[in-house]
Design a protein around this motif. Structure first.
Motif, PDB file in Angstrom:
ATOM      1  N   GLU A   9      42.529  53.604  33.103  1.00  9.64           N
ATOM      2  CA  GLU A   9      41.598  53.248  34.175  1.00  9.64           C
ATOM      3  C   GLU A   9      41.302  51.747  34.161  1.00  9.64           C
ATOM      4  O   GLU A   9      41.207  51.123  35.216  1.00  9.64           O
ATOM      5  CB  GLU A   9      40.303  54.054  34.057  1.00  9.64           C
ATOM      6  CG  GLU A   9      40.465  55.505  34.478  1.00  9.64           C
ATOM      7  CD  GLU A   9      39.225  56.356  34.231  1.00  9.64           C
ATOM      8  OE1 GLU A   9      38.313  55.907  33.497  1.00  9.64           O
ATOM      9  OE2 GLU A   9      39.181  57.463  34.781  1.00  9.64           O
ATOM     10  N   GLU A  10      41.174  51.170  32.957  1.00  7.97           N
ATOM     11  CA  GLU A  10      40.970  49.720  32.848  1.00  7.97           C
ATOM     12  C   GLU A  10      42.177  48.962  33.387  1.00  7.97           C
ATOM     13  O   GLU A  10      42.023  47.985  34.120  1.00  7.97           O
ATOM     14  CB  GLU A  10      40.723  49.327  31.394  1.00  7.97           C
ATOM     15  CG  GLU A  10      39.359  49.701  30.864  1.00  7.97           C
ATOM     16  CD  GLU A  10      39.188  49.345  29.396  1.00  7.97           C
ATOM     17  OE1 GLU A  10      39.959  48.512  28.880  1.00  7.97           O
ATOM     18  OE2 GLU A  10      38.273  49.906  28.773  1.00  7.97           O
ATOM     19  N   GLU A  11      43.370  49.427  33.017  1.00 11.47           N
ATOM     20  CA  GLU A  11      44.593  48.783  33.513  1.00 11.47           C
ATOM     21  C   GLU A  11      44.674  48.886  35.030  1.00 11.47           C
ATOM     22  O   GLU A  11      45.044  47.925  35.707  1.00 11.47           O
ATOM     23  CB  GLU A  11      45.826  49.432  32.887  1.00 11.47           C
ATOM     24  CG  GLU A  11      46.054  49.070  31.437  1.00 11.47           C
ATOM     25  CD  GLU A  11      47.282  49.747  30.848  1.00 11.47           C
ATOM     26  OE1 GLU A  11      48.158  50.212  31.610  1.00 11.47           O
ATOM     27  OE2 GLU A  11      47.363  49.821  29.616  1.00 11.47           O
ATOM     28  N   LYS A  12      44.320  50.055  35.562  1.00  8.00           N
ATOM     29  CA  LYS A  12      44.360  50.241  37.014  1.00  8.00           C
ATOM     30  C   LYS A  12      43.369  49.307  37.698  1.00  8.00           C
ATOM     31  O   LYS A  12      43.694  48.679  38.715  1.00  8.00           O
ATOM     32  CB  LYS A  12      44.045  51.683  37.385  1.00  8.00           C
ATOM     33  CG  LYS A  12      44.129  51.944  38.884  1.00  8.00           C
ATOM     34  CD  LYS A  12      43.651  53.337  39.236  1.00  8.00           C
ATOM     35  CE  LYS A  12      43.699  53.605  40.713  1.00  8.00           C
ATOM     36  NZ  LYS A  12      42.861  52.754  41.520  1.00  8.00           N
ATOM     37  N   ALA A  13      42.172  49.188  37.148  1.00 13.91           N
ATOM     38  CA  ALA A  13      41.174  48.292  37.732  1.00 13.91           C
ATOM     39  C   ALA A  13      41.676  46.845  37.712  1.00 13.91           C
ATOM     40  O   ALA A  13      41.519  46.109  38.692  1.00 13.91           O
ATOM     41  CB  ALA A  13      39.854  48.415  36.977  1.00 13.91           C
ATOM     42  N   HIS A  14      42.291  46.473  36.600  1.00 19.90           N
ATOM     43  CA  HIS A  14      42.845  45.112  36.479  1.00 19.90           C
ATOM     44  C   HIS A  14      43.944  44.890  37.518  1.00 19.90           C
ATOM     45  O   HIS A  14      43.979  43.855  38.199  1.00 19.90           O
ATOM     46  CB  HIS A  14      43.383  44.892  35.065  1.00 19.90           C
ATOM     47  CG  HIS A  14      44.008  43.554  34.862  1.00 19.90           C
ATOM     48  ND1 HIS A  14      43.293  42.387  34.865  1.00 19.90           N
ATOM     49  CD2 HIS A  14      45.305  43.198  34.659  1.00 19.90           C
ATOM     50  CE1 HIS A  14      44.112  41.370  34.677  1.00 19.90           C
ATOM     51  NE2 HIS A  14      45.338  41.840  34.551  1.00 19.90           N
ATOM     52  N   ARG A  15      44.830  45.852  37.680  1.00 19.95           N
ATOM     53  CA  ARG A  15      45.920  45.724  38.652  1.00 19.95           C
ATOM     54  C   ARG A  15      45.392  45.727  40.083  1.00 19.95           C
ATOM     55  O   ARG A  15      45.916  45.031  40.949  1.00 19.95           O
ATOM     56  CB  ARG A  15      46.939  46.830  38.449  1.00 19.95           C
ATOM     57  CG  ARG A  15      47.739  46.610  37.180  1.00 19.95           C
ATOM     58  CD  ARG A  15      48.982  47.443  37.105  1.00 19.95           C
ATOM     59  NE  ARG A  15      49.731  47.073  35.916  1.00 19.95           N
ATOM     60  CZ  ARG A  15      50.298  47.932  35.119  1.00 19.95           C
ATOM     61  NH1 ARG A  15      50.233  49.214  35.392  1.00 19.95           N
ATOM     62  NH2 ARG A  15      50.966  47.528  34.058  1.00 19.95           N
ATOM     63  N   ASP A  16      44.346  46.519  40.330  1.00 20.62           N
ATOM     64  CA  ASP A  16      43.728  46.510  41.664  1.00 20.62           C
ATOM     65  C   ASP A  16      43.179  45.131  41.993  1.00 20.62           C
ATOM     66  O   ASP A  16      43.330  44.639  43.118  1.00 20.62           O
ATOM     67  CB  ASP A  16      42.620  47.567  41.757  1.00 20.62           C
ATOM     68  CG  ASP A  16      43.166  48.986  41.803  1.00 20.62           C
ATOM     69  OD1 ASP A  16      44.382  49.154  42.027  1.00 20.62           O
ATOM     70  OD2 ASP A  16      42.368  49.931  41.617  1.00 20.62           O
ATOM     71  N   GLU A  17      42.544  44.498  41.007  1.00 23.42           N
ATOM     72  CA  GLU A  17      42.020  43.147  41.211  1.00 23.42           C
ATOM     73  C   GLU A  17      43.160  42.168  41.474  1.00 23.42           C
ATOM     74  O   GLU A  17      43.062  41.303  42.340  1.00 23.42           O
ATOM     75  CB  GLU A  17      41.189  42.695  40.002  1.00 23.42           C
ATOM     76  CG  GLU A  17      39.847  43.367  39.890  1.00 23.42           C
ATOM     77  CD  GLU A  17      38.953  43.085  41.089  1.00 23.42           C
ATOM     78  OE1 GLU A  17      38.860  41.924  41.525  1.00 23.42           O
ATOM     79  OE2 GLU A  17      38.348  44.046  41.605  1.00 23.42           O
ATOM     80  N   GLN A  18      44.234  42.302  40.701  1.00 22.26           N
ATOM     81  CA  GLN A  18      45.402  41.438  40.911  1.00 22.26           C
ATOM     82  C   GLN A  18      45.972  41.648  42.318  1.00 22.26           C
ATOM     83  O   GLN A  18      46.338  40.684  42.988  1.00 22.26           O
ATOM     84  CB  GLN A  18      46.488  41.725  39.882  1.00 22.26           C
ATOM     85  CG  GLN A  18      46.249  41.103  38.533  1.00 22.26           C
ATOM     86  CD  GLN A  18      47.407  41.364  37.586  1.00 22.26           C
ATOM     87  OE1 GLN A  18      48.066  42.396  37.651  1.00 22.26           O
ATOM     88  NE2 GLN A  18      47.648  40.424  36.683  1.00 22.26           N
ATOM     89  N   THR A  21      41.723  53.717  28.928  1.00 24.28           N
ATOM     90  CA  THR A  21      42.624  52.558  28.894  1.00 24.28           C
ATOM     91  C   THR A  21      43.394  52.439  30.196  1.00 24.28           C
ATOM     92  O   THR A  21      43.506  51.347  30.772  1.00 24.28           O
ATOM     93  CB  THR A  21      43.607  52.681  27.708  1.00 24.28           C
ATOM     94  OG1 THR A  21      42.870  52.806  26.497  1.00 24.28           O
ATOM     95  CG2 THR A  21      44.530  51.486  27.629  1.00 24.28           C
ATOM     96  N   TYR A  63      43.911  39.866  44.840  1.00 26.98           N
ATOM     97  CA  TYR A  63      44.180  38.432  44.777  1.00 26.98           C
ATOM     98  C   TYR A  63      45.492  38.101  45.476  1.00 26.98           C
ATOM     99  O   TYR A  63      45.568  37.173  46.282  1.00 26.98           O
ATOM    100  CB  TYR A  63      44.215  37.968  43.316  1.00 26.98           C
ATOM    101  CG  TYR A  63      44.725  36.559  43.148  1.00 26.98           C
ATOM    102  CD1 TYR A  63      43.900  35.473  43.404  1.00 26.98           C
ATOM    103  CD2 TYR A  63      46.038  36.317  42.759  1.00 26.98           C
ATOM    104  CE1 TYR A  63      44.367  34.171  43.267  1.00 26.98           C
ATOM    105  CE2 TYR A  63      46.517  35.028  42.625  1.00 26.98           C
ATOM    106  CZ  TYR A  63      45.673  33.961  42.871  1.00 26.98           C
ATOM    107  OH  TYR A  63      46.146  32.680  42.746  1.00 26.98           O
TER     108      TYR A  63
END
Length: 110
Positions: free
Chosen positions: A38-47, A36, A50
């Motif tokens: 790691e998913e949040e980190k990946a999402h924040r990295d994408e943000q 979970t 951007y």
């Protein structure tokens, strides 16, 4: 005597198996939490990617506007002084009138 020892070892083994099971459950829970996170980190990295791109775009726009303001100031510096002063005073008067009108409107609402 040997039978007692075997039973004791079997009991200890059963106890250790329960401990292993409990530890494995904790490990499984932690694996889910790690996934979970790691998913949040990946999402924040994408943000972050951007927002970095958006920030660069805004910096370019800001630099362009600053350059336009610089150019306008240079043009205004070369205009006859009275015209600029007259225009500036006219704008100030319009701003003061608009502010007073807003105050009057606010008082009328009350």
């Amino acid at each position: 005597m040997l039978e007692k020892r075997v039973k004791s070892v079997e009991a200890e083994n059963t106890s250790l198996l329960k401990i292993v099971e409990a530890d494995q459950t904790k490990i499984d829970i932690l694996k889910v939490k790690v996934a979970t996170l790691e998913e949040e980190k990946a999402h924040r990295d994408e943000q972050n990617k951007y927002f970095k791109l958006k920030n660069k775009e805004l910096e370019v726009v800001n630099a362009r506007k600053e350059h336009e303001i610089y150019m306008l100031n240079k043009v205004l510096e070369n205009l006859p002084g009275k015209w600029v002063e007259q225009r500036f005073e006219k704008i100030k008067v319009e701003e003061v009138r608009a502010k007073r009108q807003d105050e009057i409107d606010a008082k009328m609402k009350d």
